[in-house]
Design a protein around this motif. Structure first.
Motif, PDB file in Angstrom:
ATOM      1  N   ILE A  84       0.884  -1.166   0.000  1.00 24.99           N
ATOM      2  CA  ILE A  84       0.000   0.000   0.000  1.00 24.99           C
ATOM      3  C   ILE A  84       0.921   1.214   0.000  1.00 24.99           C
ATOM      4  O   ILE A  84       1.733   1.369   0.920  1.00 24.99           O
ATOM      5  CB  ILE A  84      -0.915   0.030   1.239  1.00 24.99           C
ATOM      6  N   ASP A  85       0.806   2.045  -1.038  1.00 21.52           N
ATOM      7  CA  ASP A  85       1.690   3.210  -1.079  1.00 21.52           C
ATOM      8  C   ASP A  85       1.118   4.342  -0.226  1.00 21.52           C
ATOM      9  O   ASP A  85       0.023   4.225   0.332  1.00 21.52           O
ATOM     10  CB  ASP A  85       1.988   3.651  -2.521  1.00 21.52           C
ATOM     11  N   LYS A  86       1.874   5.416  -0.123  1.00 22.90           N
ATOM     12  CA  LYS A  86       1.465   6.508   0.765  1.00 22.90           C
ATOM     13  C   LYS A  86       0.226   7.250   0.281  1.00 22.90           C
ATOM     14  O   LYS A  86      -0.336   8.041   1.014  1.00 22.90           O
ATOM     15  CB  LYS A  86       2.619   7.450   1.062  1.00 22.90           C
ATOM     16  N   LEU A  87      -0.239   6.964  -0.939  1.00 22.86           N
ATOM     17  CA  LEU A  87      -1.481   7.553  -1.443  1.00 22.86           C
ATOM     18  C   LEU A  87      -2.675   6.633  -1.208  1.00 22.86           C
ATOM     19  O   LEU A  87      -3.804   6.970  -1.523  1.00 22.86           O
ATOM     20  CB  LEU A  87      -1.352   7.867  -2.941  1.00 22.86           C
ATOM     21  N   GLY A  88      -2.402   5.415  -0.674  1.00 25.15           N
ATOM     22  CA  GLY A  88      -3.470   4.460  -0.407  1.00 25.15           C
ATOM     23  C   GLY A  88      -3.737   3.505  -1.558  1.00 25.15           C
ATOM     24  O   GLY A  88      -4.700   2.749  -1.532  1.00 25.15           O
ATOM     25  N   ASN A  89      -2.876   3.535  -2.591  1.00 27.91           N
ATOM     26  CA  ASN A  89      -3.029   2.599  -3.709  1.00 27.91           C
ATOM     27  C   ASN A  89      -2.463   1.242  -3.310  1.00 27.91           C
ATOM     28  O   ASN A  89      -1.358   1.165  -2.792  1.00 27.91           O
ATOM     29  CB  ASN A  89      -2.281   3.119  -4.945  1.00 27.91           C
ATOM     30  N   ILE A  90      -3.221   0.196  -3.566  1.00 26.92           N
ATOM     31  CA  ILE A  90      -2.772  -1.156  -3.204  1.00 26.92           C
ATOM     32  C   ILE A  90      -2.351  -1.901  -4.463  1.00 26.92           C
ATOM     33  O   ILE A  90      -2.951  -1.723  -5.529  1.00 26.92           O
ATOM     34  CB  ILE A  90      -3.877  -1.924  -2.437  1.00 26.92           C
ATOM     35  N   SER A  91      -1.295  -2.698  -4.332  1.00 28.86           N
ATOM     36  CA  SER A  91      -0.849  -3.504  -5.462  1.00 28.86           C
ATOM     37  C   SER A  91      -0.389  -4.868  -4.968  1.00 28.86           C
ATOM     38  O   SER A  91       0.050  -5.021  -3.834  1.00 28.86           O
ATOM     39  CB  SER A  91       0.271  -2.796  -6.232  1.00 28.86           C
ATOM     40  N   VAL A  92      -0.514  -5.854  -5.849  1.00 29.99           N
ATOM     41  CA  VAL A  92      -0.088  -7.218  -5.548  1.00 29.99           C
ATOM     42  C   VAL A  92       1.363  -7.352  -5.987  1.00 29.99           C
ATOM     43  O   VAL A  92       1.692  -7.141  -7.145  1.00 29.99           O
ATOM     44  CB  VAL A  92      -0.971  -8.245  -6.284  1.00 29.99           C
ATOM     45  N   LEU A  93       2.253  -7.698  -5.042  1.00 34.50           N
ATOM     46  CA  LEU A  93       3.661  -7.879  -5.353  1.00 34.50           C
ATOM     47  C   LEU A  93       3.969  -9.315  -5.740  1.00 34.50           C
ATOM     48  O   LEU A  93       4.819  -9.568  -6.579  1.00 34.50           O
ATOM     49  CB  LEU A  93       4.531  -7.475  -4.158  1.00 34.50           C
ATOM     50  N   ASP A  94       3.277 -10.266  -5.099  1.00 34.65           N
ATOM     51  CA  ASP A  94       3.572 -11.672  -5.338  1.00 34.65           C
ATOM     52  C   ASP A  94       2.402 -12.524  -4.861  1.00 34.65           C
ATOM     53  O   ASP A  94       1.704 -12.156  -3.912  1.00 34.65           O
ATOM     54  CB  ASP A  94       4.856 -12.053  -4.575  1.00 34.65           C
ATOM     55  N   ILE A  95       2.193 -13.646  -5.517  1.00 37.39           N
ATOM     56  CA  ILE A  95       1.182 -14.618  -5.090  1.00 37.39           C
ATOM     57  C   ILE A  95       1.866 -15.972  -5.021  1.00 37.39           C
ATOM     58  O   ILE A  95       2.396 -16.449  -6.028  1.00 37.39           O
ATOM     59  CB  ILE A  95      -0.012 -14.667  -6.060  1.00 37.39           C
ATOM     60  N   LYS A  96       1.883 -16.572  -3.818  1.00 36.78           N
ATOM     61  CA  LYS A  96       2.499 -17.891  -3.645  1.00 36.78           C
ATOM     62  C   LYS A  96       1.397 -18.909  -3.391  1.00 36.78           C
ATOM     63  O   LYS A  96       0.636 -18.799  -2.444  1.00 36.78           O
ATOM     64  CB  LYS A  96       3.473 -17.868  -2.466  1.00 36.78           C
ATOM     65  N   THR A  97       1.354 -19.892  -4.269  1.00 36.32           N
ATOM     66  CA  THR A  97       0.356 -20.947  -4.158  1.00 36.32           C
ATOM     67  C   THR A  97       0.997 -22.265  -4.569  1.00 36.32           C
ATOM     68  O   THR A  97       2.015 -22.284  -5.247  1.00 36.32           O
ATOM     69  CB  THR A  97      -0.878 -20.606  -5.025  1.00 36.32           C
ATOM     70  N   LYS A  98       0.381 -23.349  -4.164  1.00 31.99           N
ATOM     71  CA  LYS A  98       0.895 -24.661  -4.557  1.00 31.99           C
ATOM     72  C   LYS A  98       0.748 -24.827  -6.066  1.00 31.99           C
ATOM     73  O   LYS A  98      -0.252 -24.382  -6.640  1.00 31.99           O
ATOM     74  CB  LYS A  98       0.092 -25.774  -3.867  1.00 31.99           C
TER      75      LYS A  98
END
Length: 145
Positions: A84-98
């Motif tokens: 979550i950046d300082k402006l409140g924007n959320i982003s997915v950095l990584d998804i770990k799944t089997k």
């Protein structure tokens, strides 16, 4: 549903001078990221819990509305690394799944990214009266029988 699974992470920056303002230690933040539904909660840990449960409930509700068809049972705890950046924007950095989960539900990454991008407006974390960037890991339990 427990939110004790959130890991404490620190945003990495190259510049040591700006690191103090741009990164966050979840234990040292003055105010956690928040949603407007958490505005009535004033106690710091209760506000953190409100934020975490709001994210988890949103992702779970989003996934439950999708028509996921599987040929076999799926049991997995997927880790989604979020920023979550300082402006409140959320982003997915990584998804770990089997690997099996990806094989059975090839669209799982797209579905998870869709659930995160449809979150309500986020108010960034605050440290020393400054909005700061944050990272954390969201565990999502997928159980389809």
């Amino acid at each position: 549903m427990s939110c004790d699974y959130f890991e404490k992470k620190k945003v990495k920056t190259e510049d040591i001078v700006t690191q103090e303002l741009e990164t966050i230690d979840w234990n040292a933040v003055d105010e956690y990221p928040s949603f407007s539904v958490c505005d009535s909660v004033s106690e710091k840990l209760a506000r953190k819990y409100c934020f975490e449960t709001t994210v988890l409930n949103h992702v779970n509700n989003y996934l439950s509305k999708q028509s996921i068809v599987v040929s076999e049972d799926v049991e997995d705890t997927i880790s989604i690394k979020l920023a979550i950046d300082k402006l409140g924007n959320i982003s997915v950095l990584d998804i770990k799944t089997k690997p099996e989960t990806r094989e059975i539900i090839p669209e799982i990454d797209t579905l998870l990214r869709g659930s995160i991008s449809s979150l309500p407006k986020i108010f960034a974390a605050i440290k020393r009266r400054q909005h700061v960037n944050t990272e954390f890991v969201l565990p999502v339990i997928v159980s389809i029988k």
